[in-house]
Design an enzyme around this catalytic site. Structure first.
Site, mmCIF file in Angstrom:
data_model
loop_
_atom_site.group_PDB
_atom_site.id
_atom_site.type_symbol
_atom_site.label_atom_id
_atom_site.label_comp_id
_atom_site.label_asym_id
_atom_site.label_seq_id
_atom_site.Cartn_x
_atom_site.Cartn_y
_atom_site.Cartn_z
ATOM 1 N N SER A 1 25.146 1.677 17.595
ATOM 2 C CA SER A 1 25.345 0.420 18.326
ATOM 3 C C SER A 1 26.258 0.465 19.528
ATOM 4 O O SER A 1 26.378 -0.531 20.235
ATOM 5 C CB SER A 1 25.876 -0.653 17.374
ATOM 6 O OG SER A 1 24.810 -1.205 16.675
ATOM 7 N N LYS B 1 34.053 -7.292 21.691
ATOM 8 C CA LYS B 1 32.898 -7.580 20.828
ATOM 9 C C LYS B 1 33.321 -8.582 19.753
ATOM 10 O O LYS B 1 34.397 -8.434 19.153
ATOM 11 C CB LYS B 1 32.401 -6.276 20.193
ATOM 12 C CG LYS B 1 31.134 -6.423 19.345
ATOM 13 C CD LYS B 1 30.616 -5.071 18.834
ATOM 14 C CE LYS B 1 29.310 -5.215 18.062
ATOM 15 N NZ LYS B 1 28.790 -3.922 17.574
ATOM 16 N N SER C 1 23.735 -2.895 18.438
ATOM 17 C CA SER C 1 24.163 -4.270 18.325
ATOM 18 C C SER C 1 25.159 -4.715 19.390
ATOM 19 O O SER C 1 25.318 -5.914 19.614
ATOM 20 C CB SER C 1 24.792 -4.506 16.949
ATOM 21 O OG SER C 1 25.980 -3.739 16.810
#
Ligand code: GLN
Length: 493
Positions: A182, A78, A158
Site C-alpha cells: 500500500s 494518512k 490503500s
C-alpha cells in the site's frame, strides 16, 4: 512564490535555511493547492489552521537555530495514524467522528522533527484495497490521466490519498502504511517515490491496525532523497510497540553516494509472469540496463515460493484483520447503532459501520481461523510465509538488492476490476512477498506507459538495510530522470 509547491523537501529546507521563504509561505502555498485540487478527494479532513500554527512555530524554531530534520515541511498524514485532537477514521464509517486523545508515535516523531500537518489523507477502508475505492468518504482520483482521455484513474491503494496529494503537489510528502504493497503500488500508479521500511523499523503504536504482523509505516515523496530524510524522522525504537526493533537510525541521506559499482542486483526469474504487459517487462529490462551501466552486476536469482505468496497473504492478512477489528463494537469507539439487545447493537453497529471489502475480509479471516480449518489454512499459510522468507534469505547470500516491477499494470480506471476482488488482489503480486518476509522495498517512478501514465520499479533489500535500497534507488532515479507532471495538479489543467 507561486512555485513553492513544486519543490522537493530537500530544496525547500535549503530555501528556508537561506531565508528565501518561510514555512508559513510554503504552507500557504500548499493550503491553496489543497483547495484547488479538492476534486481529487485526497483528504478526508483538511487542517489549515493547525498547519499555519505549526508553520509559525517552525519559523520561530528555525530563527532560533533549532530547526529539526523536517522543519516547516507541510505533509499529509494518512488517516490511519491517530492524531491527537484531529478526527481519525481509517476511512470507515465505524470510526466516523472518532477523535483520538493520543498521537501515534510516527506522526509524533514527524511533528517533533518540525513537519507541518496539512490534513488527514484518504485511504481504502482500514487500508484494505489496491485502488482507494473502499473509503467511506469516497474514491480518490489520480491526478494522472491517460493520453486523450479524461477517464478517472485510481491512484492505487490503500495509501491513495497520500499518493494523490504528493503527485498533485497539495503536499510535499505524505505518510503511508504498507501491509502488502500500500505504499509501493500507489507510489507507482501516481509517479512518486514510496518506501516501505523493514518491519519493526517504524513504530506501529497509534496506527490503526489492519494486519499487525505485516503493517509498516513509511514515507511517500517526490524524490529518493526526500524519502531518506523523512524516513530518518519517522523511524526509531519505541518501547510501546513490542515488535519495534532497537537498532540505531542512520542518516539515510549519507547512503546516497551514487556509487553502486560492484553491487549485485538480483533479478528473480519467478517475477517474469505470464500475462504481464510487455511494457512492464520492458521497463524492468531498462532498469537492469541502467544499473549495469552504473557498474552494478545483475544476477538471475530464484525465489521459488513466489507463486504461493498471494494466497498466503490473503489468508494471513484477513485472519489478523478479523481479530484486530473485533474491537469495533459500538461501545468503545466511533459509531453506535442502537439495537434491541447488546448483541443486536453489536450486529447493527458492525453491519452498518464496516464496508463490503472489510466485511469480506473479516468473514475470510474468521473462517480460516475457525477450529475446523485452522490447520488447513492459517497454519499452512504461516508455513508458506516461512518458506518465502527463506527464499529471500538464500537469495541475499549472493545479491545485495533485488529489482522487480512494482505492479503488473499502470493505474487502471476507477470502476475497472471493482466487481472482481480476485483481479484486485492480483495487483499485489510483486509487493506481497517482501511484506510477508518483512523486508524493505521502494518504488521509484521510471517512465510513462503507452497510455501516458506512470510506471514504477521496485527495489527490495535485506532487513534493516534501507541504506543500500536508497542508494540503488538514487541511481535508478537519476538514470530515469522522471520529470513528467500529472494533468490534474495545482496550477495544472
Ligand atoms: N492491496 C493489499 C490489500 O488489499 C495491500 C493493502 C495494504 O498494504 N494495506 O490487502
Amino acid at each position: 512564490m507561486s512555485n513553492l509547491n513544486n519543490l522537493t523537501i530537500s530544496d525547500a529546507l535549503d530555501g528556508m535555511e537561506k531565508g528565501d521563504f518561510s514555512a508559513r509561505e510554503l504552507t500557504e502555498a500548499h493550503i491553496s493547492a489543497m483547495e484547488k485540487t479538492r476534486e481529487l478527494n485526497a483528504y478526508i479532513v483538511e487542517t489549515p489552521e493547525i498547519a499555519l500554527e505549526m508553520a509559525d512555530a517552525s519559523d520561530k524554531k528555525r530563527a532560533a537555530g533549532d530547526a529539526g530534520l523536517m522543519e516547516g515541511i507541510p505533509i499529509a498524514m494518512k488517516d490511519l495514524f491517530c492524531t491527537e485532537g484531529t478526527q481519525t477514521t481509517a476511512a470507515s464509517r465505524i470510526l466516523d467522528g472518532f477523535v483520538p486523545t493520543y498521537e501515534s508515535t510516527v506522526s509524533g516523531n514527524l511533528w517533533n522533527a518540525g513537519a507541518v500537518m496539512l490534513g488527514k489523507s484518504n485511504l481504502d477502508q482500514f487500508a484494505m484495497g489496491s485502488a482507494n475505492i473502499t473509503s467511506y468518504y469516497g474514491n480518490v482520483i489520480n491526478p494522472w490521466q491517460r493520453k486523450d482521455s479524461d477517464a478517472q484513474l485510481t491512484p492505487g491503494g490503500s495509501s491513495g490519498g497520500s499518493a494523490a496529494s504528493v503527485a498533485a503537489r497539495s503536499a510535499m510528502a505524505a505518510t503511508g502504511t504498507d501491509t502488502g504493497g500500500s505504499i509501493r503500488q500507489p507510489a507507482a500508479f501516481s509517479g512518486i517515490v514510496g518506501l516501505k521500511p523493514t518491519y519493526g523499523r517504524c513504530s506501529r503504536w497509534g496506527v490503526i491496525a489492519f494486519a499487525s504482523s505485516l503493517d509498516q509505516a513509511g514515507p511517500m515523496t517526490r524524490s529518493v532523497r526526500d524519502a531518506a530524510i523523512m524516513l530518518e524522522a519517522m523511524a526509531g525504537y519505541d518501547a510501546k510497540d513490542s515488535t519495534s526493533v532497537n537498532v540505531a537510525v542512520p542518516c539515510y541521506q549519507k547512503a546516497l553516494t551514487g556509487d553502486i559499482r560492484g553491487l549485485k542486483v538480483g533479478i528473480p526469474k519467478e517475477y517474469r509472469m505470464d500475462g504481464t504487459p510487455k511494457e512492464i517487462d520492458e521497463a524492468w529490462e531498462q532498469g537492469i540496463e541502467w544499473l549495469k551501466s552504473a557498474g552494478a552486476e545483475p544476477v538471475e536469482i530464484s525465489l521459488p515460493h513466489t507463486k504461493y505468496a498471494l494466497p498466503a497473504y490473503y489468508i494471513i492478512a484477513p485472519a489478523e484483520c478479523s481479530s484486530n477489528l473485533a474491537r469495533y463494537d459500538g461501545v468503545r469507539y466511533g459509531l453506535r447503532v442502537d439495537g434491541e439487545s447488546l448483541d443486536d447493537m453489536y450486529e447493527r453497529t458492525r453491519g452498518e459501520g464496516f464496508g463490503d471489502e472489510v466485511k469480506r475480509r473479516i468473514l475470510i479471516g474468521t473462517y480460516v481461523l475457525s477450529a475446523g480449518y485452522y490447520d488447513a489454512y492459517y497454519n499452512k499459510a504461516r508455513r508458506v510465509r516461512t518458506l518465502i522468507a527463506n527464499d529471500f534469505k538464500k537469495a541475499y547470500e549472493s545479491v545485495d538488492v533485488i529489482l522487480t516491477p512494482t505492479a503488473p499494470s499502470p493505474a487502471f480506471g476507477i470502476g475497472e476490476k471493482m466487481d472482481d476482488p480476485i483481479a484486485m488482489y492480483l495487483n499485489d503480486v510483486f509487493t506481497v512477498p517482501a511484506s510477508l518476509a518483512g523486508l524493505p522495498g521502494i518504488s521509484i517512478p521510471t517512465g510513462l506507459s503507452s497510455e501516458g501514465t506512470p510506471l514504477g520499479l521496485q527495489l527490495l533489500g535485506k532487513a534493516f538495510d534501507e541504506e543500500t535500497v536508497l542508494k540503488v534507488a538514487g541511481v535508478v532515479e537519476e538514470a530515469a530522470g522522471f520529470s513528467a507532471l500529472p494533468q490534474l495538479m495545482a496550477g495544472g489543467k
